[in-house]
Design a protein around this motif. Structure first.
Motif, PDB file in Angstrom:
ATOM      1  N   ALA A   3      24.352  15.243  10.104  1.00  0.00           N
ATOM      2  CA  ALA A   3      23.780  14.018   9.541  1.00  0.00           C
ATOM      3  C   ALA A   3      23.761  12.897  10.574  1.00  0.00           C
ATOM      4  CB  ALA A   3      24.569  13.593   8.307  1.00  0.00           C
ATOM      5  N   VAL A   4      24.879  12.699  11.260  1.00  0.00           N
ATOM      6  CA  VAL A   4      24.948  11.638  12.270  1.00  0.00           C
ATOM      7  C   VAL A   4      24.039  11.963  13.454  1.00  0.00           C
ATOM      8  CG1 VAL A   4      26.449  10.475  13.930  1.00  0.00           C
ATOM      9  CG2 VAL A   4      27.246  10.892  11.599  1.00  0.00           C
ATOM     10  N   ALA A   5      24.065  13.206  13.911  1.00  0.00           N
ATOM     11  CA  ALA A   5      23.206  13.596  15.032  1.00  0.00           C
ATOM     12  C   ALA A   5      21.731  13.418  14.678  1.00  0.00           C
ATOM     13  CB  ALA A   5      23.489  15.037  15.442  1.00  0.00           C
ATOM     14  N   SER A   6      21.378  13.655  13.404  1.00  0.00           N
ATOM     15  CA  SER A   6      19.997  13.439  12.968  1.00  0.00           C
ATOM     16  C   SER A   6      19.575  11.988  13.178  1.00  0.00           C
ATOM     17  CB  SER A   6      19.835  13.808  11.497  1.00  0.00           C
ATOM     18  OG  SER A   6      20.017  15.178  11.260  1.00  0.00           O
ATOM     19  N   VAL A   7      20.489  11.074  12.896  1.00  0.00           N
ATOM     20  CA  VAL A   7      20.193   9.655  13.110  1.00  0.00           C
ATOM     21  C   VAL A   7      20.003   9.373  14.597  1.00  0.00           C
ATOM     22  CG1 VAL A   7      21.068   7.300  12.844  1.00  0.00           C
ATOM     23  CG2 VAL A   7      21.437   8.981  11.028  1.00  0.00           C
ATOM     24  N   LEU A   8      20.861   9.952  15.426  1.00  0.00           N
ATOM     25  CA  LEU A   8      20.803   9.673  16.865  1.00  0.00           C
ATOM     26  C   LEU A   8      19.527  10.196  17.514  1.00  0.00           C
ATOM     27  CD1 LEU A   8      24.496  10.365  17.985  1.00  0.00           C
ATOM     28  CD2 LEU A   8      23.496   8.329  16.925  1.00  0.00           C
ATOM     29  N   VAL A   9      19.023  11.331  17.037  1.00  0.00           N
ATOM     30  CA  VAL A   9      17.818  11.909  17.649  1.00  0.00           C
ATOM     31  C   VAL A   9      16.544  11.442  16.968  1.00  0.00           C
ATOM     32  CG1 VAL A   9      19.109  13.965  18.344  1.00  0.00           C
ATOM     33  CG2 VAL A   9      17.733  14.046  16.250  1.00  0.00           C
ATOM     34  N   SER A  10      16.633  10.759  15.842  1.00  0.00           N
ATOM     35  CA  SER A  10      15.436  10.379  15.088  1.00  0.00           C
ATOM     36  C   SER A  10      14.412   9.591  15.911  1.00  0.00           C
ATOM     37  CB  SER A  10      15.834   9.585  13.834  1.00  0.00           C
ATOM     38  OG  SER A  10      16.343  10.438  12.841  1.00  0.00           O
ATOM     39  N   PRO A  11      14.827   8.623  16.759  1.00  0.00           N
ATOM     40  CA  PRO A  11      13.813   7.896  17.520  1.00  0.00           C
ATOM     41  C   PRO A  11      12.976   8.798  18.433  1.00  0.00           C
ATOM     42  CG  PRO A  11      15.895   6.725  17.567  1.00  0.00           C
ATOM     43  CD  PRO A  11      16.182   8.069  16.966  1.00  0.00           C
ATOM     44  N   GLU A  60      10.763  13.912  10.338  1.00  0.00           N
ATOM     45  CA  GLU A  60      12.102  13.969   9.750  1.00  0.00           C
ATOM     46  C   GLU A  60      12.655  15.388   9.761  1.00  0.00           C
ATOM     47  OE1 GLU A  60      10.231  10.360   9.051  1.00  0.00           O
ATOM     48  OE2 GLU A  60       9.480  12.312   8.368  1.00  0.00           O
ATOM     49  N   ALA A  61      11.801  16.370   9.466  1.00  0.00           N
ATOM     50  CA  ALA A  61      12.236  17.765   9.502  1.00  0.00           C
ATOM     51  C   ALA A  61      12.610  18.170  10.918  1.00  0.00           C
ATOM     52  CB  ALA A  61      11.130  18.675   8.963  1.00  0.00           C
ATOM     53  N   ARG A  62      11.842  17.714  11.884  1.00  0.00           N
ATOM     54  CA  ARG A  62      12.134  18.059  13.281  1.00  0.00           C
ATOM     55  C   ARG A  62      13.456  17.452  13.729  1.00  0.00           C
ATOM     56  NH1 ARG A  62       5.935  16.627  14.897  1.00  0.00           N
ATOM     57  NH2 ARG A  62       4.999  18.535  14.052  1.00  0.00           N
ATOM     58  N   ALA A  63      13.700  16.218  13.316  1.00  0.00           N
ATOM     59  CA  ALA A  63      14.973  15.579  13.673  1.00  0.00           C
ATOM     60  C   ALA A  63      16.145  16.331  13.057  1.00  0.00           C
ATOM     61  CB  ALA A  63      14.968  14.122  13.210  1.00  0.00           C
ATOM     62  N   PHE A  64      16.022  16.699  11.780  1.00  0.00           N
ATOM     63  CA  PHE A  64      17.104  17.446  11.141  1.00  0.00           C
ATOM     64  C   PHE A  64      17.359  18.773  11.844  1.00  0.00           C
ATOM     65  CE2 PHE A  64      18.096  21.084   8.458  1.00  0.00           C
ATOM     66  CZ  PHE A  64      19.389  20.772   8.090  1.00  0.00           C
ATOM     67  N   HIS A  65      16.322  19.570  12.068  1.00  0.00           N
ATOM     68  CA  HIS A  65      16.529  20.897  12.635  1.00  0.00           C
ATOM     69  C   HIS A  65      16.981  20.830  14.097  1.00  0.00           C
ATOM     70  CE1 HIS A  65      15.414  23.369   9.255  1.00  0.00           C
ATOM     71  NE2 HIS A  65      14.393  22.555   9.011  1.00  0.00           N
ATOM     72  N   ALA A  66      16.569  19.790  14.817  1.00  0.00           N
ATOM     73  CA  ALA A  66      17.087  19.609  16.174  1.00  0.00           C
ATOM     74  C   ALA A  66      18.592  19.363  16.126  1.00  0.00           C
ATOM     75  CB  ALA A  66      16.380  18.438  16.859  1.00  0.00           C
ATOM     76  N   ALA A  67      19.028  18.479  15.225  1.00  0.00           N
ATOM     77  CA  ALA A  67      20.455  18.178  15.104  1.00  0.00           C
ATOM     78  C   ALA A  67      21.236  19.398  14.629  1.00  0.00           C
ATOM     79  CB  ALA A  67      20.651  17.014  14.142  1.00  0.00           C
ATOM     80  N   ASP A  68      20.684  20.133  13.675  1.00  0.00           N
ATOM     81  CA  ASP A  68      21.368  21.307  13.131  1.00  0.00           C
ATOM     82  C   ASP A  68      21.557  22.369  14.210  1.00  0.00           C
ATOM     83  OD1 ASP A  68      22.439  22.906  10.937  1.00  0.00           O
ATOM     84  OD2 ASP A  68      20.599  24.060  11.061  1.00  0.00           O
ATOM     85  N   ILE A 109      16.156  10.023   5.872  1.00  0.00           N
ATOM     86  CA  ILE A 109      15.781  11.278   5.221  1.00  0.00           C
ATOM     87  C   ILE A 109      16.548  12.467   5.810  1.00  0.00           C
ATOM     88  CG2 ILE A 109      13.866  12.876   4.807  1.00  0.00           C
ATOM     89  CD1 ILE A 109      12.049  10.390   4.622  1.00  0.00           C
ATOM     90  N   PRO A 110      16.535  12.678   7.133  1.00  0.00           N
ATOM     91  CA  PRO A 110      17.339  13.789   7.656  1.00  0.00           C
ATOM     92  C   PRO A 110      18.831  13.592   7.459  1.00  0.00           C
ATOM     93  CG  PRO A 110      16.391  12.508   9.459  1.00  0.00           C
ATOM     94  CD  PRO A 110      15.737  12.037   8.197  1.00  0.00           C
ATOM     95  N   PHE A 111      19.282  12.346   7.402  1.00  0.00           N
ATOM     96  CA  PHE A 111      20.698  12.080   7.163  1.00  0.00           C
ATOM     97  C   PHE A 111      21.111  12.622   5.799  1.00  0.00           C
ATOM     98  CE2 PHE A 111      24.050   9.344   5.430  1.00  0.00           C
ATOM     99  CZ  PHE A 111      25.001   9.400   6.434  1.00  0.00           C
TER     100      PHE A 111
END
Length: 310
Positions: free
Chosen positions: A170-178, A253-261, A186-188
């Motif tokens: 969740a936190v990593a999703s925020v960091l990579v979102s930009p 948003e999906a890309r940010a989530f899956h990158a963080a995951d 949303i990814p959080f």
């Protein structure tokens, strides 16, 4: 550049620049205190869900939790609650947290750094809001790690929990979102909720899930709905909406989530590999274990006399 890999081709260098910081988030899974014996990531997971059920908006919460996680990287268990109990006034405590944030946030997008800095200004005085009951199940539910057919399971200890994994993603999703032009909220939320089925189902790993066969999807869906039913109606609807990004990578948003995951899953293995390969030289030279101070000369003399340094 042609988008040949669902939006990732435009950001590889920038994503690589965030890898060390995302790697440091792994430490929050294993940094423990008397107040938080399951670790700071599990504590963050509890805190995030308590805030959501109390009505904090995900836009606010995503930035706040990312800011708090980054302060935890540098300050460990010294958080607002600890500083308050130690007698530090609220405003001064927030200034300490901001110093911790600034010490960690240099690799981030400048606008995101500013938003995280602002998020700390809105920190509430520590309270006693309780998270939903399912949260403790995920805190106690260990992850299986990598599994493969006809291959013995590799048991890595201490095992991370699903709360650990969900919070760091969740936190990593925020960091990579930009990097993806994504709305971080949303990814959080999707990350915080993406292992709801493990509230009931122990983790058998990818191979174990495959052995469930055609029963896997309906079983996971049923457990997920049972967990959603325990949430306030408005929050449940919000979580359902955020979870729509989980099966695909065709939105920012999906890309940010899956990158963080993906990064969390691999960097978790990297953390175990680094721990197993840790050497005394790294402690003494790279990490300056006998650090500068009035006792340094004497302590080095003791170590030399004991044959521990040359």
């Amino acid at each position: 550049m042609k988008d040949t890999a669902q939006g990732i081709t435009a950001v590889p260098g920038r994503l690589a620049g965030l890898r060390p910081l995302v790697g440091e988030l792994m430490d929050l899974k294993r940094v423990r205190t008397p107040d938080q014996p399951e670790g700071l990531a599990a504590h963050g997971f509890r805190r995030a869900w308590a805030a959501l059920v109390s009505g904090v908006h995900p836009d606010t919460l995503a930035l706040r939790e990312a800011a708090l996680a980054l302060t935890g990287i540098r300050l460990g268990g010294i958080d607002l609650d600890v500083l308050s109990r130690a007698g530090m006034p609220h405003e001064r405590a927030v200034k300490v947290l901001r110093r911790g944030l600034d010490a960690a946030a240099e690799p981030l997008d400048r606008e995101l750094r500013e938003r995280l800095h602002t998020a700390l200004a809105g920190l509430p005085v520590p309270g006693q809001i309780q998270p939903p009951a399912f949260v403790e199940r995920l805190v106690r539910q260990p992850r299986a790690g990598p599994t493969r057919a006809n291959t013995p399971r590799v048991v890595l200890l201490p095992a991370e929990s699903h709360a650990d994994h969900c919070y760091v993603v969740a936190v990593a999703s925020v960091l990579v979102s930009p990097l993806f032009g994504a709305d971080p909220a949303i990814p959080f939320v999707a990350a915080l909720s993406h292992h709801f089925f493990n509230v009931v189902l122990p983790d058998a790993g990818d191979y174990g899930d495959r052995l469930l066969g055609e029963d896997a999807a309906p079983l996971m869906a049923r457990v997920t709905e049972d967990v959603l039913a325990t949430l306030p109606e408005g929050l449940a609807a919000l979580v359902r909406e955020a979870r729509k990004i989980l099966p695909h990578t065709d939105s920012p948003e999906a890309r940010a989530f899956h990158a963080a995951d993906a990064m969390d899953r691999v960097l978790e293995m990297d953390a175990h590999a680094r721990a197993a390969g840790f050497t005394l030289r790294q402690a003494m030279v790279d990490l300056d274990l006998i650090h500068e101070g009035p006792m340094q000369a004497y302590e080095n003399a003791v170590l030399a006399a004991a044959g521990l340094i040359h």
